[in-house]
Write a protein that holds these residues in place. Sequence first.
Motif, PDB file in Angstrom:
ATOM      1  N   ARG A   1       0.834  -1.209   0.000  1.00 54.49           N
ATOM      2  CA  ARG A   1       0.000   0.000   0.000  1.00 54.49           C
ATOM      3  C   ARG A   1       0.864   1.253   0.000  1.00 54.49           C
ATOM      4  N   GLU A   2       1.981   1.191   0.726  1.00 57.28           N
ATOM      5  CA  GLU A   2       2.890   2.332   0.775  1.00 57.28           C
ATOM      6  C   GLU A   2       3.484   2.611  -0.603  1.00 57.28           C
ATOM      7  N   LEU A   3       3.879   1.563  -1.310  1.00 53.38           N
ATOM      8  CA  LEU A   3       4.418   1.745  -2.654  1.00 53.38           C
ATOM      9  C   LEU A   3       3.357   2.316  -3.589  1.00 53.38           C
ATOM     10  N   GLY A   4       2.109   1.884  -3.401  1.00 55.11           N
ATOM     11  CA  GLY A   4       1.020   2.435  -4.196  1.00 55.11           C
ATOM     12  C   GLY A   4       0.832   3.919  -3.944  1.00 55.11           C
ATOM     13  N   ARG A   5       0.963   4.320  -2.676  1.00 55.58           N
ATOM     14  CA  ARG A   5       0.821   5.746  -2.336  1.00 55.58           C
ATOM     15  C   ARG A   5       1.956   6.570  -2.941  1.00 55.58           C
ATOM     16  N   VAL A   6       3.156   6.004  -2.956  1.00 56.42           N
ATOM     17  CA  VAL A   6       4.299   6.708  -3.555  1.00 56.42           C
ATOM     18  C   VAL A   6       4.067   6.904  -5.053  1.00 56.42           C
ATOM     19  N   LEU A   7       3.615   5.850  -5.716  1.00 57.51           N
ATOM     20  CA  LEU A   7       3.349   5.940  -7.148  1.00 57.51           C
ATOM     21  C   LEU A   7       2.256   6.970  -7.429  1.00 57.51           C
ATOM     22  N   SER A   8       1.204   6.949  -6.607  1.00 58.97           N
ATOM     23  CA  SER A   8       0.111   7.907  -6.767  1.00 58.97           C
ATOM     24  C   SER A   8       0.600   9.340  -6.562  1.00 58.97           C
ATOM     25  N   LYS A   9       1.460   9.527  -5.563  1.00 60.19           N
ATOM     26  CA  LYS A   9       1.982  10.863  -5.262  1.00 60.19           C
ATOM     27  C   LYS A   9       2.697  11.466  -6.468  1.00 60.19           C
ATOM     28  N   TYR A  10       3.604  10.709  -7.073  1.00 55.34           N
ATOM     29  CA  TYR A  10       4.389  11.269  -8.176  1.00 55.34           C
ATOM     30  C   TYR A  10       3.594  11.330  -9.479  1.00 55.34           C
ATOM     31  N   ARG A  11       2.588  10.483  -9.603  1.00 54.62           N
ATOM     32  CA  ARG A  11       1.682  10.617 -10.754  1.00 54.62           C
ATOM     33  C   ARG A  11       0.946  11.948 -10.675  1.00 54.62           C
ATOM     34  N   LYS A  12       0.420  12.262  -9.484  1.00 58.06           N
ATOM     35  CA  LYS A  12      -0.342  13.497  -9.311  1.00 58.06           C
ATOM     36  C   LYS A  12       0.556  14.725  -9.430  1.00 58.06           C
ATOM     37  N   LEU A  13       1.793  14.618  -8.914  1.00 52.95           N
ATOM     38  CA  LEU A  13       2.729  15.734  -9.057  1.00 52.95           C
ATOM     39  C   LEU A  13       3.055  15.994 -10.530  1.00 52.95           C
ATOM     40  N   LYS A  14       2.997  14.942 -11.324  1.00 53.47           N
ATOM     41  CA  LYS A  14       3.236  15.075 -12.761  1.00 53.47           C
ATOM     42  C   LYS A  14       2.018  15.675 -13.462  1.00 53.47           C
ATOM     43  N   GLY A  15       0.888  15.710 -12.741  1.00 53.91           N
ATOM     44  CA  GLY A  15      -0.332  16.269 -13.312  1.00 53.91           C
ATOM     45  C   GLY A  15      -1.125  15.284 -14.136  1.00 53.91           C
ATOM     46  N   PHE A  16      -0.903  13.982 -13.900  1.00 49.79           N
ATOM     47  CA  PHE A  16      -1.560  12.954 -14.700  1.00 49.79           C
ATOM     48  C   PHE A  16      -2.752  12.348 -13.975  1.00 49.79           C
ATOM     49  N   THR A  17      -3.799  12.052 -14.736  1.00 52.61           N
ATOM     50  CA  THR A  17      -4.828  11.139 -14.254  1.00 52.61           C
ATOM     51  C   THR A  17      -4.264   9.723 -14.412  1.00 52.61           C
ATOM     52  N   LYS A  18      -4.958   8.731 -13.877  1.00 55.84           N
ATOM     53  CA  LYS A  18      -4.491   7.353 -14.051  1.00 55.84           C
ATOM     54  C   LYS A  18      -4.448   6.982 -15.535  1.00 55.84           C
ATOM     55  N   GLU A  19      -5.473   7.397 -16.264  1.00 58.37           N
ATOM     56  CA  GLU A  19      -5.531   7.061 -17.689  1.00 58.37           C
ATOM     57  C   GLU A  19      -4.352   7.675 -18.441  1.00 58.37           C
ATOM     58  N   GLN A  20      -4.001   8.914 -18.090  1.00 57.26           N
ATOM     59  CA  GLN A  20      -2.867   9.570 -18.745  1.00 57.26           C
ATOM     60  C   GLN A  20      -1.553   8.883 -18.373  1.00 57.26           C
ATOM     61  N   ALA A  21      -1.448   8.447 -17.120  1.00 60.46           N
ATOM     62  CA  ALA A  21      -0.234   7.754 -16.682  1.00 60.46           C
ATOM     63  C   ALA A  21      -0.065   6.433 -17.420  1.00 60.46           C
ATOM     64  N   VAL A  22      -1.168   5.714 -17.608  1.00 63.65           N
ATOM     65  CA  VAL A  22      -1.121   4.442 -18.338  1.00 63.65           C
ATOM     66  C   VAL A  22      -0.562   4.669 -19.738  1.00 63.65           C
ATOM     67  N   TRP A  23      -1.072   5.689 -20.414  1.00 65.52           N
ATOM     68  CA  TRP A  23      -0.598   5.997 -21.770  1.00 65.52           C
ATOM     69  C   TRP A  23       0.866   6.435 -21.745  1.00 65.52           C
ATOM     70  N   PHE A  24       1.222   7.302 -20.810  1.00 64.80           N
ATOM     71  CA  PHE A  24       2.576   7.853 -20.724  1.00 64.80           C
ATOM     72  C   PHE A  24       3.605   6.760 -20.435  1.00 64.80           C
ATOM     73  N   LEU A  25       3.242   5.823 -19.565  1.00 65.08           N
ATOM     74  CA  LEU A  25       4.179   4.778 -19.154  1.00 65.08           C
ATOM     75  C   LEU A  25       4.179   3.584 -20.102  1.00 65.08           C
ATOM     76  N   GLY A  26       3.227   3.551 -21.027  1.00 69.12           N
ATOM     77  CA  GLY A  26       3.189   2.467 -22.001  1.00 69.12           C
ATOM     78  C   GLY A  26       2.793   1.134 -21.415  1.00 69.12           C
TER      79      GLY A  26
END
Length: 276
Positions: free
Chosen positions: A9-34
Amino acid sequence: MAGENFLQRELGRVLSKYRKLKGFTKEQAVWFLGTSKTIYDSYESGKLQYPEPGILGDWLRDLGAPQAAIDDAKAKAKWIRQGNPANWLEQAPSGFDHFTQIELIAETIFIHEDAFVPGLFQTPAYADAVVATNPNMTAELRRDAVGFRIQRGESLFSRPGGPPQIQAVIAERALTIFRGTDIYEPQVEHLAERNRIEGVEIFVVPSGTSHASNGRSYRIMTFADKKDPDVVYQENLFGSHYEADKERVARCRTLSSATLPVALGLEEWRDTDADR
């Protein structure tokens, strides 16, 4: 273990934190990360039991996380996987990492193998004999490849909540090539053990049977989240790839539907094999 669940869960929170700092929704992150929505969600939600350190580190780097955060996340992911069969990912041959992550979270898997018993169902002796047919394998690579195949199967079948629903159709020659050797009987019995697992069905296509999938080896995987596309995966001794092209998936579904009716259930095939 509670400690492992906390770290996931902690790793999930870290990933969520930097996704949001990047300004991405989950859908945008999926596309960006391939990657796919299913795979990404399994990491950010903390539901993936054994997150892969390399993938997690790459994603955090691409999302702009500082190196200290990346190193910390990778260390935690490695700790989670200590002593667990899922650590075979660190020894996996190049090109298999994305597939193995998908395989572990698939809801259903259909397999057709024309030449060999599927890697998920191989015994160590069978796997070694198959890998030995690749002239490019050094002794070290051969040992690693065999270990990867065996541990990959153990990881899938020991998955929390049970393995996916699996239908595997195997050409008879994939077994009979080893008839008369010490490999044959243990491999057939190993298949029988897997076949007794709830949700696992193994079929054998008798030699000489003409069918739509003849000469082809492929897998079709589906996922619980219906927004994620079905995936066709193909592999051999020299490489692998997967694709989510709708026409390709539909073609393989047509092949599988036409092939199943001519296959025998494993126990029925064993009865006919014993009569020979």
